[in-house]
Design a protein around this motif. Structure first.
Motif, mmCIF file in Angstrom:
data_model
loop_
_atom_site.group_PDB
_atom_site.id
_atom_site.type_symbol
_atom_site.label_atom_id
_atom_site.label_comp_id
_atom_site.label_asym_id
_atom_site.label_seq_id
_atom_site.Cartn_x
_atom_site.Cartn_y
_atom_site.Cartn_z
ATOM 1 N N GLU A 173 0.827 -1.205 0.000
ATOM 2 C CA GLU A 173 0.000 0.000 0.000
ATOM 3 C C GLU A 173 0.864 1.259 0.000
ATOM 4 O O GLU A 173 0.562 2.240 -0.681
ATOM 5 C CB GLU A 173 -0.937 0.000 1.205
ATOM 6 C CG GLU A 173 -2.063 -1.012 1.131
ATOM 7 C CD GLU A 173 -1.631 -2.393 1.594
ATOM 8 O OE1 GLU A 173 -0.416 -2.592 1.843
ATOM 9 O OE2 GLU A 173 -2.502 -3.274 1.699
ATOM 10 N N ASP A 184 0.971 4.074 -2.916
ATOM 11 C CA ASP A 184 0.668 5.468 -2.588
ATOM 12 C C ASP A 184 1.800 6.387 -3.033
ATOM 13 O O ASP A 184 1.550 7.518 -3.457
ATOM 14 C CB ASP A 184 0.449 5.601 -1.082
ATOM 15 C CG ASP A 184 0.083 7.023 -0.682
ATOM 16 O OD1 ASP A 184 -1.009 7.473 -1.063
ATOM 17 O OD2 ASP A 184 0.898 7.676 -0.008
ATOM 18 N N SER A 199 1.359 9.606 -5.445
ATOM 19 C CA SER A 199 1.783 10.925 -4.956
ATOM 20 C C SER A 199 2.727 11.601 -5.943
ATOM 21 O O SER A 199 2.637 12.817 -6.169
ATOM 22 C CB SER A 199 2.466 10.777 -3.590
ATOM 23 O OG SER A 199 1.549 10.315 -2.621
#
Length: 281
Positions: free
Chosen positions: A219, A223, A227
């Protein structure tokens, strides 16, 4: 960082691969392609003796994305532009001698008139220079890099045989060194995963293993990709991050990539060409 490099590469290549030439507006409507115009020859064919037009535009766009601007020296013969040479963006300064004074450029200590420097830049605080994304977004990029390094260490050092070897009696320095080295040799690294543990002299193995799921590593890595994409206004599927892509939305995301990600850089190129290579004639 793969996601950061992929964003630089995609935008630079997609801007550079588009046809670029000079057109004359016709009255009352329409336009005429000026294939023999000197600026067309530079931007569409060859800007200097060492580069293709694609390489030149790709390089300047990449500099503008990754640094505070993409710069090129404009070589003129009278009023005509005859060559464009990319400059190292880390060696270019925008300067004024006093507050409100005229802008000039300093390259390796040499001063240049603004008309002789092609200056392509993104969003900045004063309209004259672009933000360096790796500086203002260093926490975002740093977190993604930390997750990447953790992932490499996680698999390089082993995730299954993580634990404690317990012995009842004190060990000599030689015995301790032998146990440690032999254990590392047999069990450290991804290639040694799941090998049986063989212990001697009453030593006991107490597992304290963690998994990638326990650490939420996947995860965090995902992410980090999203980003970084957010910094460049990049749809994640364009850098092969397809978790949220479906047949129903990927077409619209591709259209948005053209209008929202690529078109602003096209406009920046167009307006700087007008300011520095065509104006006033």
């Amino acid at each position: 960082l793969a996601a950061y490099l992929a964003c630089l590469k995609n935008i630079s290549e997609d801007v550079a691969k588009q046809p670029l030439g000079i057109y004359e507006k016709l009255d009352p409507r329409g336009s005429k392609y000026l294939s023999e115009h000197p600026v067309t020859m530079l931007l569409h064919n060859q800007p200097n003796s060492e580069m293709s037009a694609f390489s030149f535009r790709e390089t300047l766009t990449m500099h503008a994305l990754g640094w505070h601007g993409g710069f090129a020296e404009i070589v003129r013969s009278g009023e005509s532009v005859v060559e464009l040479w990319p400059l190292d963006p880390t060696c270019v300064e925008r300067c004024r001698n006093y507050y409100g004074g005229p802008l000039f450029y300093r390259v390796h200590g040499i001063e240049f008139n603004p008309r002789d420097i092609f200056d392509l830049h993104g969003l900045g605080y004063n309209g004259l220079t672009g933000f360096v994304l790796s500086h203002i977004a260093k926490d975002v990029i740093g977190n993604a890099l930390a997750a990447q390094k953790f992932s490499g260490s996680f698999f390089a050092n082993g995730i299954v045989t993580s634990g404690v070897i317990q012995v009842d009696d004190a060990m000599s320095e030689t015995a301790f060194k032998h146990l440690r080295e032999s254990f590392y040799e047999r069990h450290s690294g991804a290639k040694n995963q799941y090998k049986p543990i063989i212990l001697e002299q009453g030593a006991k193995w107490q597992a304290q293993s963690g998994s990638a799921r326990d650490a939420q590593m996947l995860e965090v890595l995902q992410d980090g990709v999203v980003s970084v994409c957010r910094l460049f206004r990049m749809p994640p599927h364009k850098i092969q991050h397809l978790l949220q892509a479906t047949f129903s939305n990927i077409e619209h995301q591709s259209i948005e990539y053209g209008t929202d990600t690529i078109m602003p850089w096209d406009v920046r190129w167009e307006q700087e060409i007008w300011r520095k290579l065509l104006f006033p004639k």
